[in-house]
Enzyme design. Structure first.
Site, PDB file in Angstrom:
ATOM      1  N   GLU A 168       0.887  -1.171   0.000  1.00 37.00           N
ATOM      2  CA  GLU A 168       0.000   0.000   0.000  1.00 37.00           C
ATOM      3  C   GLU A 168       0.916   1.210   0.000  1.00 37.00           C
ATOM      4  O   GLU A 168       1.498   1.536   1.035  1.00 37.00           O
ATOM      5  CB  GLU A 168      -0.878   0.012   1.253  1.00 37.00           C
ATOM      6  CG  GLU A 168      -1.872  -1.119   1.345  1.00 37.00           C
ATOM      7  CD  GLU A 168      -2.961  -1.026   0.306  1.00 37.00           C
ATOM      8  OE1 GLU A 168      -3.249   0.078  -0.186  1.00 37.00           O
ATOM      9  OE2 GLU A 168      -3.523  -2.077  -0.022  1.00 37.00           O
ATOM     10  N   GLU A 186       4.541  13.033  -4.718  1.00 38.54           N
ATOM     11  CA  GLU A 186       3.766  13.140  -3.484  1.00 38.54           C
ATOM     12  C   GLU A 186       4.548  14.007  -2.496  1.00 38.54           C
ATOM     13  O   GLU A 186       5.722  13.755  -2.251  1.00 38.54           O
ATOM     14  CB  GLU A 186       3.591  11.728  -2.913  1.00 38.54           C
ATOM     15  CG  GLU A 186       2.714  11.645  -1.704  1.00 38.54           C
ATOM     16  CD  GLU A 186       2.741  10.248  -1.066  1.00 38.54           C
ATOM     17  OE1 GLU A 186       3.832   9.683  -0.903  1.00 38.54           O
ATOM     18  OE2 GLU A 186       1.658   9.748  -0.723  1.00 38.54           O
TER      19      GLU A 186
HETATM   20  P1  NAD Z   1       8.407   4.699   4.722  1.00 32.00           P
HETATM   21  O1  NAD Z   1       8.384   3.932   3.462  1.00 32.00           O
HETATM   22  O2  NAD Z   1       9.562   5.579   5.014  1.00 32.00           O
HETATM   23  O3  NAD Z   1       8.327   3.714   5.982  1.00 32.00           O
HETATM   24  C1  NAD Z   1       7.260   2.805   6.157  1.00 32.00           C
HETATM   25  C2  NAD Z   1       7.731   1.666   7.040  1.00 32.00           C
HETATM   26  O4  NAD Z   1       8.743   0.942   6.363  1.00 32.00           O
HETATM   27  C3  NAD Z   1       8.343   2.117   8.373  1.00 32.00           C
HETATM   28  O5  NAD Z   1       7.977   1.197   9.378  1.00 32.00           O
HETATM   29  C4  NAD Z   1       9.837   2.024   8.085  1.00 32.00           C
HETATM   30  O6  NAD Z   1      10.617   1.852   9.233  1.00 32.00           O
HETATM   31  C5  NAD Z   1       9.872   0.779   7.213  1.00 32.00           C
HETATM   32  N1  NAD Z   1      11.072   0.645   6.393  1.00 32.00           N
HETATM   33  C6  NAD Z   1      11.815   1.617   5.811  1.00 32.00           C
HETATM   34  N2  NAD Z   1      12.849   1.073   5.134  1.00 32.00           N
HETATM   35  C7  NAD Z   1      12.753  -0.283   5.285  1.00 32.00           C
HETATM   36  C8  NAD Z   1      13.533  -1.384   4.821  1.00 32.00           C
HETATM   37  N3  NAD Z   1      14.617  -1.228   4.080  1.00 32.00           N
HETATM   38  N4  NAD Z   1      13.122  -2.627   5.165  1.00 32.00           N
HETATM   39  C9  NAD Z   1      12.029  -2.822   5.920  1.00 32.00           C
HETATM   40  N5  NAD Z   1      11.260  -1.808   6.392  1.00 32.00           N
HETATM   41  C10 NAD Z   1      11.617  -0.554   6.073  1.00 32.00           C
HETATM   42  O7  NAD Z   1       7.035   5.477   4.759  1.00 32.00           O
HETATM   43  P2  NAD Z   1       6.543   6.519   5.840  1.00 32.00           P
HETATM   44  O8  NAD Z   1       7.302   7.778   5.643  1.00 32.00           O
HETATM   45  O9  NAD Z   1       6.534   5.890   7.198  1.00 32.00           O
HETATM   46  O10 NAD Z   1       5.016   6.697   5.402  1.00 32.00           O
HETATM   47  C11 NAD Z   1       4.621   7.609   4.447  1.00 32.00           C
HETATM   48  C12 NAD Z   1       4.266   6.908   3.156  1.00 32.00           C
HETATM   49  O11 NAD Z   1       3.290   5.894   3.390  1.00 32.00           O
HETATM   50  C13 NAD Z   1       3.648   7.828   2.144  1.00 32.00           C
HETATM   51  O12 NAD Z   1       4.246   7.668   0.887  1.00 32.00           O
HETATM   52  C14 NAD Z   1       2.191   7.392   2.092  1.00 32.00           C
HETATM   53  O13 NAD Z   1       1.544   7.674   0.887  1.00 32.00           O
HETATM   54  C15 NAD Z   1       2.280   5.952   2.382  1.00 32.00           C
HETATM   55  N6  NAD Z   1       1.015   5.433   2.905  1.00 32.00           N
HETATM   56  C16 NAD Z   1       0.206   4.687   2.087  1.00 32.00           C
HETATM   57  C17 NAD Z   1      -1.028   4.225   2.551  1.00 32.00           C
HETATM   58  C18 NAD Z   1      -1.952   3.412   1.666  1.00 32.00           C
HETATM   59  O14 NAD Z   1      -2.944   2.898   2.166  1.00 32.00           O
HETATM   60  N7  NAD Z   1      -1.687   3.279   0.388  1.00 32.00           N
HETATM   61  C19 NAD Z   1      -1.407   4.511   3.853  1.00 32.00           C
HETATM   62  C20 NAD Z   1      -0.568   5.263   4.660  1.00 32.00           C
HETATM   63  C21 NAD Z   1       0.652   5.720   4.170  1.00 32.00           C
END
Ligand code: NAD
Length: 486
Positions: free
Chosen positions: A248, A381
């Site tokens: 997602e 975004e």
């Molecule tokens: P992010 O991708 O930075 O992090 C998300 C999660 O992934 C965190 O728990 C982070 O620690 C983990 N992560 C990061 N690198 C990783 C790796 N190498 N291996 C494993 N895990 C890892 O995202 P964010 O900044 O926390 O959230 C914002 C983003 O989430 C936005 O782009 C938003 O659009 C998206 N989002 C999407 C939905 C949806 O339903 N489509 C819902 C909420 C947020």
């Protein structure tokens, strides 16, 4: 009290590291939590594997699994005040929004609690009298659940509830910025009677605590909500062991306003679409497409009202929206707006930090007008309170602009012409289309993205199917030899 939950035991990190969690609204210390490293995560995976291969949860009758989820829903309601407060302190969002979220989270557990035993397989008519054929749905196995910081417990619930309903075991890794409600949820699962090892929690940074979840051979499925670039990296890492991957990701969601729209409703919901939770919503309507003839009047009113939006901390009852989650995230939003202006967008309001809120990571609601589809601010975004405005001429133009993005998560159409609304909705390459509305969702309906907004679906029947394997069992009841070489 330690914060990592592995094999039914609460413990600290193997290397004893911890992390300070600070409230984005004022920088105050919310708590200090244990910070897992890769070795802790590998132990959590081993626990989830044992609990799946040898533990009682996968073979617990589906109705009993559903009952446990219903008990968790009740416990969430019981602890609503504490959970909402913790969520607001971690994220900086208004308390009233967190309270709303906890109700939704309890509903999500109720939905999957009921769905657990509603459809566990089906009889197949093979056309042969001497054959009993059934398809049964079984759990996928060990699930890695990785969640973001914007709706920490909500996004967690969308994964934990269906994963458990289907009989899986899991390792949850929430965002390192917002861990407290995940810890609380683990305590509720324990209290509700979930067997040891079925639910495991590691807190920590993505590249350390999260990375093993994507490439470890004992993990069967990765369900990730977060940014596009992390999603791509996880998908590549999961390819080595051909895990099931559900993503997602982000969105750059179009909010299409036709000249015949109800003016007040369209303005009101355009503001809600993009400025709710300061734009830190994956489905934020951050890309306004407004019909030429309405453009000037609509944007004038939108800007007038955006300038009145009151910012404040979680417990400020006058506040209408809150801070961004971190200094780093605000810096990204600031750079994004500067880029837009450099590309030729017209800054109509915001574009700076508010006065008098220096302790938190606040940024004013911002409108960038006269944007065009070739600008990076239209395509990328920002995940902040920034609206880009483009003009369109007619229906075909609106659809073309709306679909001109790598994303396909959600969007809206505002018009009083019902037939036009349906035509446009049918042509939008989006997982959710609202007509004359923005943001509502229910757990009964699927959520997810077309194109690079993700793979798979959460919520609804498909959200449960994500956590199930279909197994076809064919039983020959005719004892006579019938093989090819009989
Ligand atoms: P992010 O991708 O930075 O992090 C998300 C999660 O992934 C965190 O728990 C982070 O620690 C983990 N992560 C990061 N690198 C990783 C790796 N190498 N291996 C494993 N895990 C890892 O995202 P964010 O900044 O926390 O959230 C914002 C983003 O989430 C936005 O782009 C938003 O659009 C998206 N989002 C999407 C939905 C949806 O339903 N489509 C819902 C909420 C947020």
């Amino acid at each position: 009290m330690p914060d990592l939950f592995i094999d039914g035991t609460w413990r600290g990190a193997l290397d004893e590291r911890t992390r300070e969690i600070r409230c984005p609204a004022d920088g105050s210390l919310v708590g200090v939590v244990d910070e897992a490293g890769g070795k802790d995560t590998v132990e959590a995976i081993a626990a989830a594997r044992r609990a799946f291969d040898e533990g009682p949860w996968p073979s617990t009758p589906a109705a009993d699994r559903g009952d446990l989820l219903l008990r968790v829903a009740d416990l969430l309601v019981r602890d609503k005040d504490a959970l909402a407060r913790a969520e607001s302190l971690d994220t900086g969002k208004r308390l009233v929004e967190s309270e709303y979220d906890i109700d939704d989270i309890a509903n999500c557990f109720r939905y999957f609690g009921r769905a657990a035993s509603a459809e566990t397989g089906r009889v197949v008519d093979t056309g042969t009298a001497s054959v009993d054929s059934r398809v049964v749905y079984e759990p996928v196995g060990v699930c890695a659940l990785i969640t973001p910081w914007n709706y920490p417990l909500l996004q967690t619930a969308w994964k934990v509830a269906p994963a458990l309903a289907a009989g899986n075991t899991f390792v949850l890794k929430p965002s390192e910025l917002t861990p407290h409600t995940a810890v609380h949820l683990m305590r509720l699962l324990e209290e509700a009677g979930l067997p040891a090892g079925a639910a495991n929690l590691v807190l920590g940074a993505g590249p350390e605590a999260g990375a093993p979840l994507a490439d470890h051979p004992d993990v069967d499925l990765v369900s990730f909500t977060g940014g596009l670039h992390t999603g791509r990296r996880l998908m590549a890492a999961a390819a080595g062991t051909v895990k099931k991957v559900a993503l997602e990701l982000g969105g750059k969601n179009p909010d299409i306003v036709f000249a015949d729209a109800d003016f007040e409703t369209a303005v009101d919901l355009a503001l809600t679409a993009v400025f709710l939770h300061s734009g830190q919503v994956c489905s934020a309507g951050a890309r306004l497409l407004v019909q030429d003839s309405l453009h000037d009047r609509f944007v004038d009113e939108l800007v007038r009202r955006a300038e009145l939006i009151r910012l404040g901390g979680p417990f400020d009852e006058q506040a209408q929206t809150g801070p961004l989650v971190s200094a780093a995230h605000r810096a990204k939003v600031e750079a994004y707006v500067e880029r837009g202006v450099a590309e030729g967008a017209v800054l109509r309001c915001g574009g700076r930090r508010p006065e008098g809120l220096d302790e938190g990571f606040y940024y004013l609601p911002t409108v960038l007008d006269e944007c065009t589809g070739d600008m990076s601010v239209v395509q990328d975004e920002s995940f902040g309170p920034v609206l880009t405005v483009e003009r369109f001429h007619d229906e075909a133009d609106a659809v073309r602009l709306a679909n001109d993005t790598i994303y396909g998560l959600a969007g809206a159409v505002f018009t009083t012409d019902g037939a036009k609304a349906q035509r446009v909705a049918a042509r939008l390459r989006l997982g959710t289309v609202w007509i004359n509305d923005y943001h509502p969702y229910v757990p009964q309906a699927e959520w997810g993205g077309f194109k690079q907004s993700g793979t798979g679906r959460e919520l609804g029947p498909a959200g449960l199917a994500e956590y199930r394997e279909a197994k076809h069992i064919w039983r020959n009841t005719d004892p006579s030899p019938q093989g090819w070489f009989a």
